[in-house]
Design a protein around this motif. Sequence first.
Motif, short mmCIF file in Angstrom:
data_model
loop_
_atom_site.label_atom_id
_atom_site.label_comp_id
_atom_site.label_asym_id
_atom_site.label_seq_id
_atom_site.Cartn_x
_atom_site.Cartn_y
_atom_site.Cartn_z
N ASN A 189 7.65 -12.11 10.55
CA ASN A 189 6.75 -12.50 9.47
C ASN A 189 7.20 -11.97 8.12
O ASN A 189 6.87 -12.51 7.09
CB ASN A 189 5.35 -11.94 9.75
CG ASN A 189 4.44 -13.02 10.24
OD1 ASN A 189 4.75 -14.19 10.10
ND2 ASN A 189 3.31 -12.63 10.79
N PRO A 620 6.01 -18.85 0.88
CA PRO A 620 4.96 -19.71 1.45
C PRO A 620 4.20 -19.01 2.58
O PRO A 620 3.02 -19.25 2.77
CB PRO A 620 5.72 -20.92 1.97
CG PRO A 620 7.15 -20.72 1.68
CD PRO A 620 7.35 -19.41 1.01
N LYS A 621 4.86 -18.10 3.30
CA LYS A 621 4.18 -17.42 4.40
C LYS A 621 3.09 -16.50 3.92
O LYS A 621 2.08 -16.29 4.57
CB LYS A 621 5.19 -16.62 5.21
CG LYS A 621 5.63 -17.32 6.44
CD LYS A 621 6.41 -16.38 7.31
CE LYS A 621 7.13 -17.18 8.36
NZ LYS A 621 8.15 -16.41 9.02
N MET A 622 3.35 -15.85 2.79
CA MET A 622 2.40 -14.88 2.29
C MET A 622 1.48 -15.47 1.22
O MET A 622 0.76 -14.75 0.57
CB MET A 622 3.13 -13.66 1.71
CG MET A 622 3.97 -12.94 2.72
SD MET A 622 2.97 -12.10 3.96
CE MET A 622 4.24 -11.42 5.01
N GLY A 623 1.58 -16.76 1.00
CA GLY A 623 0.63 -17.38 0.09
C GLY A 623 1.20 -17.74 -1.26
O GLY A 623 0.65 -17.39 -2.29
N LEU A 625 3.27 -18.33 -4.71
CA LEU A 625 3.96 -17.57 -5.74
C LEU A 625 3.25 -16.24 -5.97
O LEU A 625 2.08 -16.20 -6.31
CB LEU A 625 3.95 -18.39 -7.03
CG LEU A 625 4.89 -17.92 -8.13
CD1 LEU A 625 6.28 -18.47 -7.89
CD2 LEU A 625 4.38 -18.39 -9.46
N THR A 644 1.62 -15.98 -13.77
CA THR A 644 0.53 -16.38 -12.87
C THR A 644 0.75 -17.77 -12.26
O THR A 644 0.12 -18.11 -11.28
CB THR A 644 -0.83 -16.33 -13.58
OG1 THR A 644 -0.74 -17.04 -14.81
CG2 THR A 644 -1.24 -14.90 -13.86
N ALA A 645 1.62 -18.58 -12.86
CA ALA A 645 1.98 -19.86 -12.27
C ALA A 645 3.30 -20.29 -12.88
O ALA A 645 3.64 -19.86 -13.98
CB ALA A 645 0.90 -20.92 -12.53
#
Lengths: 823, 136
Positions: A189, A620-623, A625, A644-645
Amino acid sequence: MDVNFVGENLLPGKIGQFFVILSFGTALLSFISYYFATVNKNKEDKSWLIIARIAFWINTISIIAIGVILFYIIHNHLFEYHYAWAHSSKALPTHYIISSFWEGQEGSFLLWMFWQSVLGSVLFFKAKDWESPVMTFIMLCQVFLASMIVGVQIFGFHFGSSPFILLRDAIQAPIFSKPDYLSLIPDGNGLNPLLQNYWMVIHPPTLFLGFASMVVPFAYAAAGLWTKRYKEWITLGLPWALFAVMVLGAGIIMGSFWAYEALNFGGFWAWDPVENASIIPWFTLIAAVHVMIANKNSGHSYFTATFLALISFVLVIYASYLTRSGILGETSVHAFTDLGLNVQLIAFNVVFFVITIVLLVVRKKHMPSTQKEEDIYSREFWLFIGALVLTVACVQIIASTSIPVYNAIFGTKIAPPLDPVKHYNRWQSGFAVIIMILTSITQFLKYKKTDPKKFFASTIASLIVAVILTAAVSYITKTYTNLIFILITFSSIFCILANIRVLAGAVKGKWKLAGSAVAHIGFGLLLIGAMIAASTNEVISINNTGYIAVSGFDKVEKPGDNLFLTEGEPVQMGEYRITYVGDSVAEPNVFYKIKYESIDEESGKAKSSFVLMPFAQNNPKMGGLIGTPATKHYITHDIYTLITAAASDLQAKNANIPADKKTGFEDYEEPATYEVNVGDTLRYRNGFFVIESVNKNAHLENIPKGEKDVIVGLKIKVIASDKKEYNVEPVFLIKDGTSYDFNKDVNDQGLRFRFSNILPKKDKLEIMVYQKPLPEKKWIVFKAIKFPYINFFWCGTIIMTIGFFMSIFKRNKEIKRLDQKQS
Amino acid sequence: MKKSSIILIVIIAVAIAMILVIYTDSSTYSTFTEAKEKKTELYVVGVLNKQKALHYDPKTNANHFSFFMYDNDSTECQIVFNGSKPQDIERSEQIVLTGKMDGNVFHATKILMKCPSKYNQDQVEVIETNATAFNN
């Protein structure tokens, strides 16, 4: 069902599990033996002591062995083990493999046990005739910690959670019925990107050393009551208490530095329940240290000193219950998962709380006390009051943080305060003012009795200087708008001045109090820094888009904190002109270069400039960016910037299509189909193209032309807006009655042509034109905060830690003196 | 009675008073229906409506994020958040909002999410390295 699983490496886990059981067994044996060694009346009989010592050393070796094996498993990516799979991945560099070691609960318990073994070893050599009673309590604590990682089922009760559990035992999933399931699990993970930071490598070990070392003052206090050596434990326990305060303090500060430098919390302290859980025992042990010193000098407040030393460790256990039981789920962002250890954690807590209460109640009558009342002009009296105020401050933090616990006990649905920072600050700033004023005035007092005239004379002089300095500091830092800010500034400055006076005395030869003076000065600076930075920090990336400042209407649409930046297009932000210059990729992170320029209004030229590189990991695994801020440090302020994005998460859209499903057309927009004749001119986005001629002699490599086959090329000339010309010839083929076409690209222009059909009835040729979408301009959304005078905070923390260190050194000397007296 | 004992009693009294006052600061977990009535700042717990689109267009406004959420009574409501889109909200299992109702829209000032990646790592994500073997 017996399945022979392929590729599993089961030996390390079996050895590891053996040591886990051994560590539990030896801790228990050592605890029991130390207990009987203490209660044994026959001083010549060393049998219990010998068993206890052997068990202790085997316990220590087991703990180290568990650590080594667990590290081996993680480092070699043995994903058949749940711990390695859940917390690590192949891409992690070694230093983050170390942090994935203690990301999970089992690993952090192991870390705690390890430190406790180290402390036990020091006590083994240093504690002398206190070894048996002190080690009894330390080994009892070790028993509880070992029980957390045992991981066995007893009568259906899940007893501890082993770090060596196999993935297929931990998780129920259909793939585990396949013998070769391991080949389907190519990677773990991984570590949460927020934890991929060097602070995560050093912060947890420091914090856990702090927690672990708090058991020593507890053990000394409890041993003192138990063996009726009431007076002695305070001298012996004091350096340990100071050590615990120093290390835990350093650990908490590292945490706040981590939060500020690397996490996107937007500050250094958020009164998050997990933060609160660590600061509560720190406060109570600081109170304990002060009362212990008062007791050493005057004989007063014995009960309070003992109580505080004992309860501090109970609060450490309570803190681990809060953070490890999952009870804070709805209120905290970073509590551990519930591992089903609640019952054990509660038992741990209850046992140590009961020991505290029983010892205090049973020995209450025998405790040394002075009949003489403290003089109001004495240091011990005000030290006592100060410790009480500190304890009450703690009660406030505990009471508010424990709301989820009440909900669990009483089934209520109380929610914590909506704005926790405001809630805690309101209470704690009041306490801070009182505590700092008490810290100041006690510096002017002597133990037992002070001459009031002398007291007032020296106090008033410092008081006047403090008032003048407060006015200056409040004016410069613009914190004069709020009474409580002025009071904090004043009380901290007063405290710093009073302690500088003590330090000046120390230079003249009274070195005794130098350590405490330095620690107090550090704390004063820390408080001023924290207050100014927390009260005057401002978001400088204010975005007024969509915001119309009409009085009365601005309640709903507040200007936002996030600013939108397009690559290469400067935006004015307060005094800065900022430009998103570009980015660089260093897998797995993307660094965004943001240039800050301070513009001179008259000449329009940049006076000064700097580049900040906040980065973000698209995980992507941890959510998605996850941003890590970058900070520009100045002496008077910091500029903090966080992404932030960003556009990058949109561009990777096509990367997920598997290679065998790719058609080669994903990168293009929907095609346009034209029916054309030779000589036609058609437009495209960046120019035009001309259908020049039909080439009937076209040929294709690898495909021989059959008798009845038709191969026709269509010559097209592309003319771009910059006058550049390109020639391209898509081909149409009819072979054995089936038609095919071969497309041709003009890569420079992002064009693709297909000669898709010949329509003899209409006398037309059909072509299809594909265009690549215009490359999207890169953009980012970011947030910037200015933290004024935060360096006071960091300076203060360092000075305070040095002060603690000096005090430990001095109090250790006192033990040596005590030893010399006895021998 | 000793002076320190008197002060101890006074401080304990202050502590008790303080704890009582603390609970005036605490609030309750509510639903959208209650939020509509009260119109004060409060907490709402619920889950994201994954059927409806999440709206965040930083080019027009980097501080406007809106989505739909069901509260614990399964009442749906539109949420507007004055800030950028929290990165992992699509994956969230539970959302705790702080904010208040304005008309039919809930204006959130804070969003706290529980995500499986952070809180529950026990979901095996199988990557098909060997697609044929897996399909057998």
